[in-house]
Write a protein that holds these residues in place. Structure first.
Motif, short mmCIF file in Angstrom:
data_model
loop_
_atom_site.label_atom_id
_atom_site.label_comp_id
_atom_site.label_asym_id
_atom_site.label_seq_id
_atom_site.Cartn_x
_atom_site.Cartn_y
_atom_site.Cartn_z
N THR A 18 41.17 55.32 28.73
CA THR A 18 40.76 56.58 29.36
C THR A 18 41.42 57.79 28.73
O THR A 18 40.82 58.86 28.70
N GLU A 19 42.62 57.66 28.19
CA GLU A 19 43.28 58.81 27.55
C GLU A 19 42.53 59.25 26.29
O GLU A 19 42.71 60.37 25.83
N HIS A 20 41.67 58.41 25.77
CA HIS A 20 40.91 58.72 24.56
C HIS A 20 39.53 59.27 24.85
O HIS A 20 38.76 59.54 23.94
N LEU A 21 39.18 59.40 26.13
CA LEU A 21 37.85 59.82 26.53
C LEU A 21 37.87 61.23 27.10
O LEU A 21 38.82 61.61 27.78
N ASP A 22 36.83 62.00 26.86
CA ASP A 22 36.66 63.31 27.47
C ASP A 22 35.72 63.12 28.66
O ASP A 22 34.51 62.98 28.49
N LEU A 23 36.28 63.11 29.86
CA LEU A 23 35.49 62.83 31.06
C LEU A 23 35.09 64.09 31.81
O LEU A 23 34.58 64.02 32.93
N THR A 24 35.29 65.25 31.20
CA THR A 24 35.02 66.51 31.90
C THR A 24 33.56 66.65 32.29
O THR A 24 33.26 67.26 33.32
N ASN A 25 32.65 66.12 31.53
CA ASN A 25 31.22 66.22 31.85
C ASN A 25 30.59 64.86 32.10
O ASN A 25 29.37 64.73 32.03
N ALA A 26 31.41 63.89 32.42
CA ALA A 26 30.89 62.53 32.64
C ALA A 26 30.07 62.49 33.93
O ALA A 26 30.37 63.17 34.90
N SER A 27 29.02 61.68 33.93
CA SER A 27 28.22 61.48 35.12
C SER A 27 27.70 60.05 35.10
O SER A 27 27.71 59.39 34.08
N ARG A 28 27.26 59.61 36.27
CA ARG A 28 26.69 58.28 36.39
C ARG A 28 25.20 58.44 36.67
O ARG A 28 24.81 58.85 37.76
N PRO A 29 24.36 58.13 35.70
CA PRO A 29 22.91 58.30 35.89
C PRO A 29 22.42 57.57 37.14
O PRO A 29 22.83 56.45 37.43
N ARG A 31 23.14 58.31 40.11
CA ARG A 31 24.15 58.35 41.17
C ARG A 31 24.43 59.77 41.64
O ARG A 31 25.40 60.01 42.32
N GLN A 32 23.57 60.72 41.26
CA GLN A 32 23.77 62.08 41.70
C GLN A 32 23.62 62.13 43.23
O GLN A 32 22.79 61.43 43.80
N SER A 33 24.43 62.96 43.85
CA SER A 33 24.40 63.07 45.30
C SER A 33 23.48 64.20 45.73
O SER A 33 23.30 65.18 45.01
N LYS A 34 22.93 64.04 46.90
CA LYS A 34 22.13 65.08 47.52
C LYS A 34 22.53 65.12 48.99
O LYS A 34 22.53 64.09 49.67
N ARG A 35 22.90 66.28 49.45
CA ARG A 35 23.38 66.43 50.82
C ARG A 35 22.21 66.45 51.79
O ARG A 35 21.19 67.10 51.55
N VAL A 36 22.35 65.70 52.88
CA VAL A 36 21.38 65.72 53.98
C VAL A 36 22.14 65.89 55.29
O VAL A 36 23.28 65.46 55.41
N ASN A 37 21.52 66.50 56.23
CA ASN A 37 22.10 66.66 57.56
C ASN A 37 21.29 65.84 58.55
O ASN A 37 20.06 65.93 58.56
N VAL A 38 21.97 65.06 59.35
CA VAL A 38 21.31 64.21 60.33
C VAL A 38 22.02 64.39 61.67
O VAL A 38 23.25 64.36 61.73
N ASP A 39 21.25 64.60 62.71
CA ASP A 39 21.81 64.70 64.06
C ASP A 39 21.74 63.33 64.72
O ASP A 39 20.69 62.70 64.76
N PHE A 40 22.90 62.86 65.21
CA PHE A 40 22.98 61.58 65.91
C PHE A 40 23.36 61.84 67.36
O PHE A 40 24.12 62.76 67.65
N PRO A 41 22.91 60.99 68.27
CA PRO A 41 23.38 61.10 69.65
C PRO A 41 24.89 60.82 69.70
O PRO A 41 25.42 60.08 68.86
#
Length: 80
Positions: A18-29, A31-41
């Protein structure tokens, strides 16, 4: 800069590279997140919190785990 062959050798030998890798722009195809709001009882949130505490995870984690399990189950049975 390290050559690819050297990096491959270190990796194959089980070294931490890992010390040899530039992870600043790393992503997991896929696996991007998307926020959702859900109301639960309220009773459902209380039950989720109890189960999350029992498992030692957050409420968000237990919701994601259970939804993922259900989706895998549904997708698997739809393909059968």
């Amino acid at each position: 800069m390290m050559k690819a062959e050297e990096l491959d050798r270190l990796f194959d030998e089980g070294e931490d590279i890992t010390e040899h890798l530039d992870l600043t722009n790393a992503s997991r195809p896929g696996r991007q997140s998307k926020r959702v709001n859900v109301d639960f009882p309220a009773w459902m949130v209380e039950s989720l919190d109890r189960e999350a505490r029992r498992l030692g995870v957050t409420r968000q984690s237990i919701i994601k785990i259970w939804i993922a399990e259900r989706l895998r189950s549904s997708i698997g049975s739809a393909q059968s």
